[in-house]
Design an enzyme around this catalytic site. Structure first.
Site, PDB file in Angstrom:
ATOM      1  CB  CYS A  16     -13.949   1.121  -0.089  1.00 49.01           C
ATOM      2  SG  CYS A  16     -13.366   2.814   0.090  1.00 49.01           S
TER       3      CYS A  16
ATOM      4  CD  GLN B 111     -13.011  -2.022  -0.674  1.00 45.25           C
ATOM      5  OE1 GLN B 111     -12.186  -1.978   0.223  1.00 45.25           O
ATOM      6  NE2 GLN B 111     -14.211  -2.594  -0.520  1.00 45.25           N
TER       7      GLN B 111
ATOM      8  CG  ASP C 170     -13.425   6.364  -1.158  1.00 45.54           C
ATOM      9  OD1 ASP C 170     -13.388   6.183   0.074  1.00 45.54           O
ATOM     10  OD2 ASP C 170     -12.416   6.240  -1.887  1.00 45.54           O
TER      11      ASP C 170
ATOM     12  NE  ARG D  61     -10.072  -5.431   0.389  1.00 46.22           N
ATOM     13  CZ  ARG D  61      -9.346  -4.396   0.842  1.00 46.22           C
ATOM     14  NH1 ARG D  61      -9.945  -3.344   1.339  1.00 46.22           N
ATOM     15  NH2 ARG D  61      -8.017  -4.407   0.769  1.00 46.22           N
TER      16      ARG D  61
ATOM     17  NE  ARG E 213      -3.900   0.591   1.868  1.00 40.62           N
ATOM     18  CZ  ARG E 213      -5.128   0.660   2.392  1.00 40.62           C
ATOM     19  NH1 ARG E 213      -5.356   1.370   3.478  1.00 40.62           N
ATOM     20  NH2 ARG E 213      -6.131   0.006   1.821  1.00 40.62           N
TER      21      ARG E 213
HETATM   22  N1  NVA Z   1      -9.895   6.528  -1.481  1.00 39.81           N
HETATM   23  C1  NVA Z   1      -9.545   6.158  -0.131  1.00 39.81           C
HETATM   24  C2  NVA Z   1      -9.798   4.703   0.081  1.00 39.81           C
HETATM   25  C3  NVA Z   1      -9.472   4.202   1.459  1.00 39.81           C
HETATM   26  C4  NVA Z   1      -9.670   2.725   1.603  1.00 39.81           C
HETATM   27  C5  NVA Z   1      -8.077   6.489   0.122  1.00 39.81           C
HETATM   28  O1  NVA Z   1      -7.267   6.300  -0.789  1.00 39.81           O
HETATM   29  O2  NVA Z   1      -7.755   6.964   1.212  1.00 39.81           O
HETATM   30  N1   CP Z   2     -11.215  -0.234   2.383  1.00 41.85           N
HETATM   31  C1   CP Z   2      -9.949  -0.305   2.823  1.00 41.85           C
HETATM   32  O1   CP Z   2      -9.012  -0.539   2.064  1.00 41.85           O
HETATM   33  O2   CP Z   2      -9.817  -0.105   4.160  1.00 41.85           O
HETATM   34  P1   CP Z   2      -8.459   0.090   4.985  1.00 41.85           P
HETATM   35  O3   CP Z   2      -7.920   1.445   4.612  1.00 41.85           O
HETATM   36  O4   CP Z   2      -8.898   0.009   6.415  1.00 41.85           O
HETATM   37  O5   CP Z   2      -7.497  -0.991   4.610  1.00 41.85           O
END
Ligand code: NVA
Ligand code: CP
Length: 313
Positions: free
Chosen positions: A269, A136, A229, A297, A106
């Site tokens: 999400c 997701q 979102d 998930r 991530r």
């Molecule tokens: N669009 C959001 C999704 C979090 C799961 C982000 O990137 O923070």
């Molecule tokens: N939806 C999602 O990816 O959640 P987290 O940021 O908690 O991993």
């Protein structure tokens, strides 16, 4: 048993046929999980998870999923590894991928995960970047199929459907576009001015897979699924105040759900901000499937890790 090296960096990395397999497999893996029936095809395999941004769902679903499948997990963050002290991504990828079987990352720019993957000996999974969040959307589609389709013909219920996207033209929106392009549905996108989806960033050649609406209510009309979102994604916190003003009308409310089809589902999400991008009455209401979506998930990513490491079983 070794598989040809395959990464999952964006939704378009897999074919429709791969998704049909994955959804059917995820249903089987979920069924076994619910029955406390052991499913441990990844004994002695190790997943490294690299988090440069916060997470609840992604971390626990990958970590619990890997343990449930008999494997082990190593958790790294920028702050507690040499990644935060400027070790080149390419060097990190070469070292990490000599010691583990699979890597989930991530991070910020998609180019970072691409550079890692280009230097990795093992499959790399995108656990969210600024541009995409394919795991997701995998869970979201599986949740739609469970509620509105048939896991033995998983893609059939998606064809011709309308997904309303209300909010930021962000990583989730881009990934929805890729899924629509590949799996034959349409995304009705409504974002505030200045936060539109960028088709070239989303990486979709076909502009027939989405339609843009200035009015979020119009985007929801006759939709099969309404989804949104956060107004401010991770990494964009400096824009928080400007976004609060710009996004004020992009709150999924009961009027938007009423404009959608009577059996429309609501997804998010998570994490969610009630009173910002969604009304509490919607996310906590009867059309919301957000808890199934979050749980899924776990199941879809177990199927994904198994596919990348062992191929089709
Ligand atoms: N669009 C959001 C999704 C979090 C799961 C982000 O990137 O923070
Ligand atoms: N939806 C999602 O990816 O959640 P987290 O940021 O908690 O991993």
């Amino acid at each position: 048993m070794s598989q040809p090296l395959k990464h999952y960096l964006q939704f378009s990395d897999f074919t429709a046929d791969d998704y049909a397999y994955l959804f059917t497999r995820a249903a089987l893996i979920k069924q076994k999980f619910k029955a406390y029936d052991k499913h441990q095809p990844l004994t002695d395999r190790t997943l490294a998870m690299i988090f440069e941004k916060a997470s609840t769902r992604t971390r626990i679903s990958f970590e619990a999923g890997m343990y449930q499948m008999g494997g082990a997990v190593v958790h790294l963050t920028t702050g507690d590894s040499q990644l935060g002290r400027a070790e080149p991504i390419e060097d990190s990828a070469k070292v990490i991928s000599r010691m583990v079987d699979l890597v989930m990352i991530r991070t910020y720019e998609q180019t970072k995960i691409e550079r890692f993957a280009a230097n990795s000996r093992v499959p790399v999974i995108n656990g969210l970047t600024n541009e995409f969040h394919p795991c997701q959307i995998l869970a979201d589609l599986f949740t739609f199929i469970e509620h509105r389709g048939d896991v033995s013909q998983p893609l059939a219920c998606l064809k011709g459907k309308v997904v309303a996207w209300v909010g930021d033209g962000n990583n989730m929106a881009n990934t929805w576009l890729q899924a629509a392009d590949l799996l034959g549905f349409t995304v009705h996108v409504s974002t505030p001015g200045g936060y539109e989806v960028n088709q070239s960033v989303a990486g979709v050649a076909n502009n027939g897979c989405f339609k843009v609406f200035a009015d979020p209510l119009a985007a929801c009309k006759d939709a099969d699924l309404v989804t949104t979102d956060v107004w401010t994604s991770m990494g964009y916190e400096a824009e928080n105040e400007a976004r609060r003003t710009a996004f004020a009308a992009w709150c999924v409310d009961e009027a938007m759900m009423a404009a959608a089809k009577p059996d429309a589902l609501f997804m998010h999400c998570l994490p969610a901000h009630r009173g910002e991008e969604v009304q509490a009455a919607v996310i906590d209401g009867p059309q919301s499937v957000v808890w199934d979506e979050a749980e899924n998930r776990l199941h879809v990513q177990k199927a994904l890790m198994e596919l990348l490491l062992l191929g089709r079983l």
